[in-house]
Scaffold this motif. Structure first.
Motif, PDB file in Angstrom:
ATOM      1  N   ILE B 313      -1.751   4.523  -6.672  1.00  0.00           N
ATOM      2  CA  ILE B 313      -2.219   3.949  -5.398  1.00  0.00           C
ATOM      3  C   ILE B 313      -2.743   5.128  -4.581  1.00  0.00           C
ATOM      4  O   ILE B 313      -2.051   6.122  -4.401  1.00  0.00           O
ATOM      5  CB  ILE B 313      -1.066   3.247  -4.645  1.00  0.00           C
ATOM      6  CG1 ILE B 313      -0.558   2.048  -5.442  1.00  0.00           C
ATOM      7  CG2 ILE B 313      -1.528   2.816  -3.247  1.00  0.00           C
ATOM      8  CD1 ILE B 313       0.665   1.359  -4.827  1.00  0.00           C
ATOM      9  N   GLY B 314      -3.977   5.044  -4.119  1.00  0.00           N
ATOM     10  CA  GLY B 314      -4.563   6.193  -3.426  1.00  0.00           C
ATOM     11  C   GLY B 314      -5.381   7.071  -4.346  1.00  0.00           C
ATOM     12  O   GLY B 314      -6.061   7.983  -3.898  1.00  0.00           O
ATOM     13  N   GLY B 315      -5.339   6.810  -5.660  1.00  0.00           N
ATOM     14  CA  GLY B 315      -6.161   7.552  -6.616  1.00  0.00           C
ATOM     15  C   GLY B 315      -7.567   6.982  -6.682  1.00  0.00           C
ATOM     16  O   GLY B 315      -7.922   6.045  -5.959  1.00  0.00           O
ATOM     17  N   LYS B 316      -8.362   7.540  -7.596  1.00  0.00           N
ATOM     18  CA  LYS B 316      -9.765   7.140  -7.748  1.00  0.00           C
ATOM     19  C   LYS B 316      -9.864   5.700  -8.218  1.00  0.00           C
ATOM     20  O   LYS B 316     -10.724   4.937  -7.786  1.00  0.00           O
ATOM     21  CB  LYS B 316     -10.397   8.087  -8.769  1.00  0.00           C
ATOM     22  CG  LYS B 316     -11.852   7.888  -9.020  1.00  0.00           C
ATOM     23  CD  LYS B 316     -12.387   9.083  -9.844  1.00  0.00           C
ATOM     24  CE  LYS B 316     -13.537   8.649 -10.737  1.00  0.00           C
ATOM     25  NZ  LYS B 316     -13.246   8.609 -12.156  1.00  0.00           N
ATOM     26  N   LEU B 317      -8.975   5.319  -9.127  1.00  0.00           N
ATOM     27  CA  LEU B 317      -8.966   3.944  -9.660  1.00  0.00           C
ATOM     28  C   LEU B 317      -7.508   3.475  -9.774  1.00  0.00           C
ATOM     29  O   LEU B 317      -6.892   3.617 -10.829  1.00  0.00           O
ATOM     30  CB  LEU B 317      -9.620   3.896 -11.048  1.00  0.00           C
ATOM     31  CG  LEU B 317      -9.568   2.533 -11.724  1.00  0.00           C
ATOM     32  CD1 LEU B 317     -10.551   1.560 -11.102  1.00  0.00           C
ATOM     33  CD2 LEU B 317      -9.808   2.651 -13.221  1.00  0.00           C
ATOM     34  N   PRO B 318      -6.950   2.938  -8.697  1.00  0.00           N
ATOM     35  CA  PRO B 318      -5.557   2.480  -8.792  1.00  0.00           C
ATOM     36  C   PRO B 318      -5.408   1.414  -9.888  1.00  0.00           C
ATOM     37  O   PRO B 318      -6.217   0.485  -9.961  1.00  0.00           O
ATOM     38  CB  PRO B 318      -5.281   1.893  -7.403  1.00  0.00           C
ATOM     39  CG  PRO B 318      -6.279   2.560  -6.506  1.00  0.00           C
ATOM     40  CD  PRO B 318      -7.507   2.761  -7.349  1.00  0.00           C
TER      41      PRO B 318
END
Ligand code: ZN
Lengths: 168, 381
Positions: B313-318
């Motif tokens: 969550i909060g990454g490039k592609l959760p």
């Protein structure tokens, strides 16, 4: 000319899947009342007033939640029946019911739906008929276990004779 | 006739190892009554068809005659029963609305895994004359797939364990989740061996629960909600039944299903377009394998992609911000839960697990051992 029978392989297998089914809120109350107090409880729809057995969460016709419980008497009327010549199995015991025996559906007085069970009557078309008045026979209290077998069977009320009609 | 189909409401029961307090119908009604309340729709007048999804052998009764019909509003009306993953129910529901036959469809999937034994139920999926007598189940088949995938693409147990760590931590934010917590890669690696390379924490646990979701035509959807989630694309595909007919490290069926869904959605480069994914992580390594099959990273790269934090969550592609199947979602319900979670994200209603700024989501469900049947749904708001 005689030909040798071709052999075909088949593999015997029993698919034996164990289950333990949750009765849920409505049937837990129904079965507890039956086991502990010998009472039959149904639900009444708040909208259409149909008295439904087994009790269930939603009235199918009105799609409203059933919340009113009504106690039913143990007497009612036989709505249909059959004399069975197949040794059908009780899946809770794995044992067959010994034919011939009678299945029937009794509408307990005040109920909209019927209760299906074994009818304790001679498997003879002169001894059982649609419209016959019946009552439930329960297991003695100390032998009840909290499932539908706490109702042993449906039996005819005494002193009745089959009405004379052409059709069966 | 409508050109677009939208998800207009979603409701889920909490998932739990065992729901002794409810039978099938009561459990289903928890989700159904909630989605009706949320959307302000009533049965029978506002909904013209229903699809329920479970499985005869899981249920221990033929799904065509159980008490579900009453609670889903099928009494003396249209209700279809479907015995595959719940994502495929969305496919059939969308087809029914696109055909013009229906305008509003209630979809519900339910299963109580607690009532029987998953290994015995899953064994029935295998050919009775060929591999069934080995006692095969989905876990043993998955172990073969995991081994093959690790061998062919250099994926490690640590790579797969990072999926478990991420998803169980995500699940702490999901009030529906059956299990969650702070685990380390070492915890996963040292959990009891079940069918190496699969250990206990690599395997989605048994759960009971239900998910309900309402689909509507564009015209109806606009009236029901100001936050419709559009089905932009949807595709399904079967792979071979016999494990021996497949290289289990390959994902041909998923690639085809995803290809159809992306083409329908007009997506040329899913890595650029897709903001989040909910995938069927029935086993830890499957999240990696399916990410590759969905074209969201290169083959063999999903381990490094996950280790980089891109799928948090909060990454490039959760990926699986809900906690995924590893947090405990019942069989059959699994894919409908993926679609429901993706829809909640796009509606901005995912609570503490909300991903910021998501406009396009991919949900993937699968049926059968080793992901034999695949269904991919692309959603947008
Ligand atoms: Zn009613």
């Amino acid at each position: 000319m005689a030909t040798k029978d071709k052999e075909w392989i088949s593999i015997p297998m029993t698919v034996d899947v164990p289950y333990r089914f949750a009765a849920g809120g409505y049937m837990t109350k129904c079965l507890t009342e039956l086991r502990d107090n010998g009472k039959i409880f149904a639900v009444e729809c708040p909208k259409c007033k149909r008295v439904q057995l087994p009790p269930r969460v939603v009235c199918a016709e009105c799609h409203v939640k059933n919340e009113k419980w009504v106690e039913l008497p143990h007497e009612g009327t036989l709505m249909n029946f059959t004399i069975m010549y197949l040794p059908l199995t009780d899946p809770t015991t794995g044992k067959p019911h010994e034919p011939p025996f009678v299945y029937g559906s009794v509408r307990l007085d005040g109920a909209t739906s019927v209760l299906d069970h074994m009818v304790e009557v001679e498997p003879d078309m002169d001894k059982v008929w649609v419209g016959m008045r019946c009552r439930l026979v329960l297991r003695p209290k100390e032998e009840r276990i909290g499932d539908l077998s706490d109702i042993r069977y449906i039996e005819p009320l005494p002193g009745q004779k089959k009405p004379q009609t052409k059709s069966r | 006739m409508t050109e677009r189909v939208a998800i207009v409401g979603v409701a889920q029961t909490r998932f739990a190892p065992k729901r002794s307090d409810v039978n099938y119908g009561e459990m289903a009604y928890e989700a159904i009554s909630q989605v009706l309340k949320d959307t302000g729709l009533a049965l029978p007048e506002d909904i013209d068809s229903a699809i329920s999804c479970s499985h005869d052998i899981w249920d221990g009764q033929t799904i065509s005659d159980i008490g579900i019909t009453d609670v889903i509003g099928g009494h003396l009306r249209a209700e279809e029963k479907m015995a595959m993953d719940g994502s495929t129910a969305v496919f059939y529901g969308a087809v029914g609305i696109l055909s013009g036959e229906y305008s509003c469809t209630l979809i519900m999937a339910h299963t109580k895994m607690s009532q029987t034994n998953r290994h015995i139920v899953n064994n029935v999926a295998f050919d009775p004359i060929y591999t069934r007598m080995l006692g095969f189940d989905f876990t043993s088949a998955a172990a073969l797939q995991a081994r093959r995938y690790m061998y062919k693409y250099g994926i490690t147990r640590e790579d797969a364990a990072r999926v478990v760590v991420k998803n169980l931590a995500n699940a702490k934010r999901n009030p529906c989740a059956s299990q969650s917590g702070d685990f380390t890669v070492a915890d996963v690696l040292s959990s009891p061996a079940v069918a190496p390379p699969l250990h206990k924490l690599d395997i989605a646990p048994d759960a009971d629960g239900a998910v309900a979701l309402i689909l509507a035509s564009e015209e109806r959807a606009r009236k029901i909600t100001d936050k419709p989630v559009w089905i932009l694309g949807i595709g399904t595909c079967y792979d071979a039944h016999y494990l021996g007919d497949r290289d289990l490290a390959d994902t041909f069926a998923l690639e085809k299903a995803a290809g159809r869904a992306y083409a329908m959605a007009g997506i040329k480069n899913p890595r650029r377009s897709v903001d989040l994914a909910e995938v069927g992580d029935e086993f830890s390594y499957q999240e990696l394998l399916w990410l590759e099959g969905l074209g969201l990273c290169d083959r063999g790269e999903a381990g490094r992609f996950t280790a980089s934090g891109a799928t948090a969550i909060g990454g490039k592609l959760p990926v699986n911000p809900s906690g995924g199947l590893l947090s405990g979602v019942p069989a059959n319900v699994a894919g409908l839960n993926r679609v429901a979670e993706a829809a909640l994200q796009l509606r901005g209603e995912a609570g503490d697990r909300q991903v910021r700024g998501a406009n396009i989501a991919v949900a993937q469900g699968h049926t059968g051992f080793c992901g034999q049947h695949q269904c991919v749904v692309v959603l947008g708001n």
